[in-house]
Enzyme design. Sequence first.
Site, PDB file in Angstrom:
ATOM      1  N   VAL A 119       0.862  -1.176   0.000  1.00 26.24           N
ATOM      2  CA  VAL A 119       0.000   0.000   0.000  1.00 26.24           C
ATOM      3  C   VAL A 119       0.901   1.229   0.000  1.00 26.24           C
ATOM      4  O   VAL A 119       1.748   1.383   0.882  1.00 26.24           O
ATOM      5  CB  VAL A 119      -0.935   0.027   1.219  1.00 26.24           C
ATOM      6  N   CYS A 120       0.740   2.068  -1.002  1.00 25.00           N
ATOM      7  CA  CYS A 120       1.470   3.331  -1.097  1.00 25.00           C
ATOM      8  C   CYS A 120       2.985   3.087  -1.054  1.00 25.00           C
ATOM      9  O   CYS A 120       3.523   2.313  -1.839  1.00 25.00           O
ATOM     10  CB  CYS A 120       1.002   4.259   0.017  1.00 25.00           C
TER      11      CYS A 120
END
Length: 324
Positions: free
Chosen positions: A106-107
Amino acid sequence: MLKNVAALLIDEVNPFELGVLCEVFGLDRSDEGLPVHDFAVVSAEGTAVRTHAGFSISTPHGLDRLEEADLIAVPAGSHFVERTYPKEALDALRRAVERGARVLSVCSGAFVLGEAGLLDGRRCTTHWRHSDELARRFPTARVEPDVLYVDEGPVVTSAGTAAGIDAALHVVRQAHGPAAANAIARRMVVPPHRDGGQAQYIERPLPRTRCDTVGDTLAWMERHLDQEMTVEQLADRAHMSPRTFARRFQQETGTTPYRWLLRQRVLLAQHLLETSDATVDTVAGRTGFGNAAALRHQFVRSLGTTPNAYRRAFRGPAGMTEAA
């Protein structure tokens, strides 16, 4: 089948990105007939992991818990872009992929996967603010900065924060079917699938470069974006031949007159859609696109979304004035 999921935490983890993983994979929704995952939060650096929000998360699970996971998810964290990571955690990620498990970032969690060598030769993404650095640090990775997530075999990478929801629901959809993913999305009050990519969220005004010979012409173009322009007209204004003007323009701006003009018009359209109640036709006229259909065509090509979808995202339903 996806049954066993582990979230790998590294110091300074972001609580929200971790929360996304807990919400999608960690809640027992068996009362609704939804799949239940054996979910664990794993620390890569001791039993207590610091978050960037100033509190710590305690977990009894160490890296050995990763050895049985079908999916290992790595949430973002503070300074993940430039920091180093525990070698033992990187080794565990590599072993997981080698034995057939999947990994999800994530990210800025993508930088952890990159350090483990899992992005080499693969398509991937991260938050648009970090995409250039991801490409620089891992030159064999094929970074796609405009998308919400990329599924490249066993490696799934997602863009900023909320795109982690999109990627996680995608993994659920693949493993358990669209009905399960849709039901989880409804519980979370989020769309099960979002159109477009993160291009619509990127702040990217054109860089101000040194323009010794075309600077005055650029300033005139910015003030008259609603007017038709040709290279011949612009060259005449700059007192050059069309060929010389085009060459100087490319040298001093890094792009062609047409592409520069198109990008400026799209930027102005974005600004008007965000800040005014003008209809899409009016915005099209003020930005030189002529009509809503032409504006929509260029908007989709540049940003991966329509003018009205963009306006809904940045102003809400009250900003809707005309279909595009």
